[in-house]
Design a protein around this motif. Sequence first.
Motif, short mmCIF file in Angstrom:
data_model
loop_
_atom_site.label_atom_id
_atom_site.label_comp_id
_atom_site.label_asym_id
_atom_site.label_seq_id
_atom_site.Cartn_x
_atom_site.Cartn_y
_atom_site.Cartn_z
N ARG A 293 0.58 -1.45 -0.07
CA ARG A 293 -0.26 0.00 -0.47
C ARG A 293 1.03 1.25 0.13
N HIS B 222 -6.59 -8.09 -5.20
CA HIS B 222 -8.05 -6.79 -5.16
C HIS B 222 -6.77 -6.08 -5.67
N TYR B 223 -7.05 -5.52 -6.52
CA TYR B 223 -5.99 -4.20 -6.50
C TYR B 223 -6.98 -3.18 -6.89
N THR B 224 -5.64 -1.58 -6.11
CA THR B 224 -6.20 -0.60 -5.99
C THR B 224 -5.65 0.16 -6.57
N ILE C 128 -6.37 5.48 -6.30
CA ILE C 128 -7.59 6.73 -5.81
C ILE C 128 -6.78 7.87 -5.63
N SER D 162 -2.94 3.77 -3.26
CA SER D 162 -2.33 2.92 -4.61
C SER D 162 -2.40 2.03 -3.04
N SER E 295 -10.47 7.04 -9.26
CA SER E 295 -10.86 5.56 -8.69
C SER E 295 -11.17 4.93 -9.21
N ASN E 296 -10.03 3.98 -8.92
CA ASN E 296 -11.00 3.13 -10.09
C ASN E 296 -9.91 1.63 -8.75
N ASN E 297 -10.41 0.33 -9.37
CA ASN E 297 -10.31 -1.12 -8.14
C ASN E 297 -11.10 -2.28 -9.13
#
Lengths: 335, 788
Positions: free
Chosen positions: B373, B431-433, B436, B400, B455-457
Amino acid sequence: MKTLNNKKKYIHLLPVLVIMLFSSCIYEIDYDGDLPEDRFVVTALLEEGSPMSFTVFHSAVPGLYYDYEDDWDDDDGDSGPHWYNLNEYNSFADSSYISVFVNGELKEAAMQTDKAPVKFDYIPKHGDDMLVRIENTKYKTVEQRLKFDMTPLQIDSFNISYQIVSSDNCFVVYLEINDDGGNNYYMLDADFISPSSLMNPKILYESHPEVYFSNNNGMMYSVDDEDKINRFCVFTNEKFKGRKYTLKLAFKQDYYYNPDNSAEEHVFEVRKIDANAYNYLYSLGNYMDAWGMSMNPVTIQDAFTDAYGFISIKKSYKKAVDLSALISGNPFVLH
Amino acid sequence: MYNKILLLLLVVLFFADAFGQKYVVNGYIYDGQTNETLIGATVYEPSSKSGTTTNAYGFYSFKTSFAEALLEISFVGYEKQVLQLTLTKDTLLNIYLNPSTTLDEVVIRDNSEQQRFLKDEIPGKIEINPQIVAKMPTLTGESDLLKALQMLPGVKSGTEGTVGLYVRGGNSDQNLYLIDGIEVYNPNHLMGFISAFNTDAIKNIDFYKGGFPAQFGGRVSSVMDIRNKDGNNEKIKGDFSIGLISAKMNLEGPIKTDKTTFSLSFRRTYLDLLLKPIIWYATRDDDDKYSFAYHFYDINAKIKHRFNPENSLTLSVYSGRDKYSFSDKYDYEDYENSQADVFWGNTIVTLDWSHKYSAQLFGNLSLSYNRYRSSMGSEFDFTGYEQEKIKYHTEYTFLSAVEDIILKDNFNYYLNAYNSFNFGVNYTHHHYTPEITNIYSTENGAYATDPYKVSNNKDADEFIVYAEDVITFNEQTSLRAGVHADYYNVESVSYFSLQPRLSFRYSVSDNLSLKAGYAVMRQNIHLLSNGLFSLPTDLWVPVTELIKPITSNQVSAGVFWQIKEGINAGMEAYYKKLDKVIDYKDGVSSFNNSENWEQKVAQGSGKAYGAELSIQKNTGRLTGWIAYTLSWSKRVYPGGEINNGKEFYDRFDVRHQFNAVASVRLSEKWDVTASFVINSGARTNVPIASYYNPMGYNASYGYFSSSELINIYGERNNFRMPSYHRLDLGFNRTSKKKNRVSIWSFNVYNAYNHKNAFFVFLSDKPNTLRAFSIMPVIPTVSYTRKFI
C-alpha cells in the motif's frame, strides 16, 4: 487541476533531490563517437498546378548555442564567435543547389542565397515524374522522387461560420470528406487562424470518433477534449476508409493574432498529403507535445536517410474566406 | 501424445521404485545449538551414491535398500556426521548438526555445497550464504541482500546505489521476491537505496535466474526464495546494532522448550530524529518554519509451535513501511501552511501448518494475507491578511494498493532415493487499487474548482496447479521435469497458461557436470514505474483485455566444475525470449498516474542472451568469487509506438560486467571484505543532432514564427554511458567475551571516489556531454552487540 495534481505528486521526489544535492558532482565527457555529419533539413509540400518553393536548412551537432558568460569585450583573446553551432540565423543551408528533373529531364535549377526561399517557374503537372535534388558541398546530397498522380480530394460539403461556442468567438468549420478507400492522409490549414487555435479546436461533431485526435498519445493533454491538441492538424483515414467522414470543429478566434490584413480574402485549406509528410508531421507533433519527467524522447520519422524532413505532394481544397464579411455581423450562439 | 507421455512417466516411476529399496529414513535436520531447522542440508549414502536434501521445513526422506545403512549428513558451516544405521523398518531420525567451532563461519569443510553445486539439476540456481551477505560492504553500512545479488553473474544493478535487479535482460519488476513463500511486492526502502529484507532475520536464500522449479511462477526473470529464522529452541538470545542511519535488534528463543519458539527482528532508521534538531536550529529565527522527516522500519516476527513430530504451526508476520513527511508554515504578513505525508510498504501475515502425512509424504498448508500500500496526503492553507481576507484551502490524497488472500497447499513426496515429486495447488484472490486520487480546493469555504477524482479497483482470481518429478536415473544423470499451470481471471478477462519446466544434469566425472534447463514463465501484473527510483507512485496494475501477460521462454546450459576442494567454476549460456513486455510509448512521461495507462504503454517483445562465468572459493582464509558476464538485451515494439517499430537495445543492455568479492580473515579479531565491479555503462537517450524546426519558418516574411530547436535522438537508448566501476571495502573487528560478541564495522563505499555517471545531459560545448555523478566516497560505521 491537472497541474496541481502533478505538483503534489512530485513532492515525494524531494528526499531524492536532497540526497542528490548533498552528494552530486558534474563532470564533462567527450561526445564525439558516432555523431552523424550535419545534414539538410527540408520540408516541402508540392502540388500540381502550383508554383514550387523550397527553403533549405541544415542540422548541427547538439549543444547549447550561446555563451552567455563569455563577454565580447573580455581579454581572453577570443573575439568570437560566441554563438555555437546553430541558431535561427545560421541554420539556413545557403549556397545549396536545388535541381528539379521531370520525366528524367532537368527542368530548372537554382541556388539558395541570403536565406531566401528558392522559387521555381516550372509548374508541376498531373502525371509528372519529378526528381528533386539538393546539393551542397557541406552536406550529403538529398534526392526525392515524386509522382504527381495523387487521387483527387473529394469534399462533399464545406462551410465556415462565425459563432459563439462555450462563450468563445469561434470560426466553426463543417467538413465532409468522401474518402476513396486508399491509404489516405489529411491535413487542415488556415491563414487567418492563429497556430495555437489551429492545433486546439473543439470537436463539435465527428462521424468517426477519435480520428482527429488520434495522434494524441494521452500525454500532457489527456483529461478531456478541451486539452487535446493536433499540432499540425493531420489525421489518417484508418477509421473511415472508403466512407464519408464528417467533422465539425470550432477554432477560437485569437484577438492577438493578426493575419495579413492586406489580403481581403483568406483561405481555409483541406489537404490530402502523402505518408511521408504525415509521418513526419505526426511524429514532430508528438515530439513537440511530449511533456513530463522521465520521458523517453520521440523519434521523428524522416522521409530521407541522409537528411531530415520530407518533400511530398499534396492535393488541396481551398475555401476562400472573406474575413471582414465573416466577422462583421454578430456571431450567433451555438447551442 | 499426452497419453504416451503419461504412460512413459508411469513406466519410469514403476522401474524407479522397483530398485529393491525397502526402508525409509526420514525426519528433520536441526542446528545442534539452536534447534533451528536447516534448509538444504544433504543426506548422502556413499554405497548407493544417492542422496537427498532437506526441504524448506528441514524435512528429509530417504529410502535405502540396505538394512545396514551408512549415511553422511552435511551442511555448510556445520560438522559432518556419519551415521551407521541398522534398519528393520521405516525409521524416524531427527539429526542435529553442530556448527563448526574451529573454523570461521564462512569456511566450509563439508562437501554439501560441492554436492549441490555439482548434483543439483537447476543450472540457474545460486545458494547465498546470509553470513557472507552480512559481511559485504554497502552504501549505507546496512548489510543488503539485493546489493549482494547485484554482484552475481547475470545480475545487473539499475540506478546507482539502488537495489533494483535486472536479471538476464529482464526488467526490475520481473523478479519474484518471496518471504517464507509469500510475495513481497515492494522490496525497497528509501526510494530503492536499501532493500526491504533484514539480513539478520534470514535463514536461507535461494536465487533462481533460469531453470525455475515448477512451484514458482508469476514473474518472468528471477525468483528469490527467502526463508526466515524460526527461532532458537534452546535459549533466548539476541543482538542489536547501531549504524549510520539505522538501528536494529533481533531476539529469538523458546517460549516453551522443544515446543514453541519465537523470532523477532526489528529495524528502524533514525534520520528523522537526527534531522529534527538541525532543522529547528536552522529555522529558529525565520518566519518560515519548515521541517521534513523520513524514516522506515521493518519487522520480521515468527512464532512456531511443534505439536508433535508430524505437525507444526507457524505464524509469521512481515511488516515494512517508509514514511516521509514535510511541513512548511509561514506566518507573517500572510498565513501559509502546507503539510504532506507519504507512506508506503508491505504487510504479510502467514499461518502455515506443516504436516508429515507419512514417512514419504510431507505437506504444508498456508493461509496468507499480503498487502502493499502507498498513500499520500497533502494540505495547503493560505489566508491573506493584508488584502481582503481570503481563505484558500487545497487537499490532495492518493492511495494505491494491492491486497492478496492466498491459500497454498504444497506437497513433497519422496518415492525413493531416485525419485521425488513436488506438487501443489494455490489460490489467490487479488484486489488491486491502482489509484484513488482526490483533489479539491476551496476559497472561503466554496469550491474554487471542480474536485478532481480518480478511483479504480479491480478484483482478480488466480488458480495455480503445479507438479514436478525429480528423477535420478543413475549417478551421472538426473532430470527435473514439471509443469506450472496458471489460470488468471480479472474482471471479464481470463488467461490460462501451461508453463513447462525442465532441468537436466549429466555428470561427466566426479567433479564435472553439465546442466541444461528450459522454463516458460508468465507474469500477470505490470509495474508502472519511473524506472529510476522506487517511489510510492509506482503502481501495480493487472493485465487487461488490451494489455496481455508477459511470457518468457528461457533456455540455458552450463558446465560446472569443481576445480579442487572448495573451488568451483561455472560457465553458463542462456537465451531468453520475452513476449508482451511493456514500456512507455515515445514521448510519454512515466511520472504519471494510472489514468489511461493502457494508452500510454506499448507491448512488444524482447530477447536477451549471453554467457556467464564464475569462479568461487569457499574455503580457507580467503573466500569469495569472481564473475564475468557477456550479454545482450534488445526490445522491439512492432506497433511502431516506440522507436518507430525498429529493434533497439534495452536500457540495461550492459555488454561486459566483471564482479569480484573477496573476504579475508586477517586475524581472530579482524576480517576485511572487498567488492569490486566494473561494467559497460547503461544506455540512455542523448541527442545526436539538432535543427531549427522548419515548420516554424514563415517563408513569406522570412523569419521563424516559432524558433524551436528540435533534437534528434536517432533511436531509443542510443548512447552508452561511460563504464561504471567501484570498489567497496568493509572492515569488521570482532571481539568475543563470555556472553557477548561485539562487532565494529567500518565500510567505505566507492573507496577510490570514482565519479560514475548517474545521468548525462548536453553540455554548453559542442561534442561534449556533462555527466552527473551522485555517489562519491562514503564511509560508514556501525556497531553490533550480540548476546550469546
